[in-house]
Design an enzyme around this catalytic site. Sequence first.
Site, PDB file in Angstrom:
ATOM      1  CG  HIS A  43      -1.648  -1.111   1.029  1.00 45.15           C
ATOM      2  ND1 HIS A  43      -3.135  -1.796   0.519  1.00 45.15           N
ATOM      3  CD2 HIS A  43      -1.838  -2.797   2.107  1.00 45.15           C
ATOM      4  CE1 HIS A  43      -3.402  -2.989   0.446  1.00 45.15           C
ATOM      5  NE2 HIS A  43      -2.532  -3.724   1.381  1.00 45.15           N
ATOM      6  CD  GLU A  70      -2.390  -4.171   4.572  1.00 45.44           C
ATOM      7  OE1 GLU A  70      -1.729  -5.293   4.534  1.00 45.44           O
ATOM      8  OE2 GLU A  70      -3.399  -3.421   4.311  1.00 45.44           O
ATOM      9  CD  GLU A 127      -2.146 -10.009   4.169  1.00 43.47           C
ATOM     10  OE1 GLU A 127      -1.664  -9.270   5.178  1.00 43.47           O
ATOM     11  OE2 GLU A 127      -2.646  -9.593   3.366  1.00 43.47           O
ATOM     12  CG  HIS A 145       0.791  -6.761   2.551  1.00 38.37           C
ATOM     13  ND1 HIS A 145      -0.675  -6.261   1.844  1.00 38.37           N
ATOM     14  CD2 HIS A 145       1.890  -6.863   1.811  1.00 38.37           C
ATOM     15  CE1 HIS A 145      -0.075  -5.353   0.654  1.00 38.37           C
ATOM     16  NE2 HIS A 145       1.434  -6.097   0.392  1.00 38.37           N
TER      17      HIS A 145
END
Length: 430
Positions: free
Chosen positions: A265, A279, A395, A332
């Site tokens: 992101h 995040e 993640e 992430h």
Amino acid sequence: MKYNIMIGIAFLVCLFIFLPTVHADDGKMYQVDAETIELMDAPSKEATILGELKQDYKVTIFEESNGWGKTFYNGEQAWVALYQLSAADNLETEPENEQTDTEEQHMETAAATETNIASAKSADNGELYRVQAPAVNVRQAPDKNAAVVTQMLHGEKITIFEESYGWGKTYYQNEEVWIALYLLDKEEENESAGNGEVSEEMKTTDSPETEEEINKEAPEDSTEQKDDETENEDTEPQADEQEVQAEQNSENPFAGRYFVIDPGHGGKDPGAIGSEVYEKTLALSTAKKLSEQLRQLGASVTFTREDDTYLSLEERTNISNTTNPDAFISLHYNSSEDQAAHGVETFYKNESESRELAQSIQTSLMNHVDLHDRGAKQAGFQVLQENHQTAVLIELGFISNADEQQVIQTDDYQQNATNGIVAGLDAYFN
């Protein structure tokens, strides 16, 4: 009267046909006035968006048509609205011999200077680097498949004037050229190489004296002494050298390795949003910890982003595909409508090397962090599927889980997670 009207109409038709399109054979430099502008695949606001440029970025326009300007983006023809640009008359012009004769050559030049412009970092005065690899190819464009212009050898110095996606721009014989930055080391003293051309070879040569001349000058009794020394050298165990080499390898287990780290992101895309944190912020913080540790262990690292910048998924994979890393690691933090969801998971594309790397990292992470093991899984994420290199997406916990959010935003957790990732990379590569 009717005759005059017909002449007037004919004149207007000609004006409409011939005036809207202006060819800029050598290209004209513009600067973005708006906060952001969109790059389209055709001169129409209904066309497909290819990317975007931010305010104050420079763009070369090669053709103007009905209020649109043609340039090139990622090697493809792209169009921008001219009313959002202003002519950059005060910019330095390119050297005459950089001008090309065909549109195909224009595309190659534009791709070299404009590709991934959203993340380009300018170094106005240039930064001095030294070649750390035995030999490095210098290419026409920031692409591992671009034509090789020349080659530099270990120890040679080079001045880099712009960095883009792991490539550095310099000049050779007054032509713009590119070199992979992970094969270079930045000099401590940021000297300038003057004209910006690739520097002359800096070879370390042996003494011009020949062995015969040395023997002539040596005392008569040196022969006996030399024989004794030779005998001692022959009997010296080679284990010492092997031990030193082993020690160096243990201190720098990733020497010669190159990684692309992708903090998920960024910019206008915050990713998962928690009650206290985005995040994108956690991903970048963890990425910097990971990069620092890998570099301390001898690796070379390129970020897809080093600050709060937006990058498309295509741009992220392009960085990996054009720089050829040993692995692409996308970081992430997770989110779910089920606020009870928790744990760590590592994703890979449907390819054996990526699967093995993901499993190694996931196993190691579970030895370093106290969160639920969600396993290593195959997934069709674009940064994995369109990546030509070994690639994983990690993640590192759920922002949407209130209890887990409190844990994952701490420095201790991120450092432990970084240790786990590094140990997993070490187990896979070494």
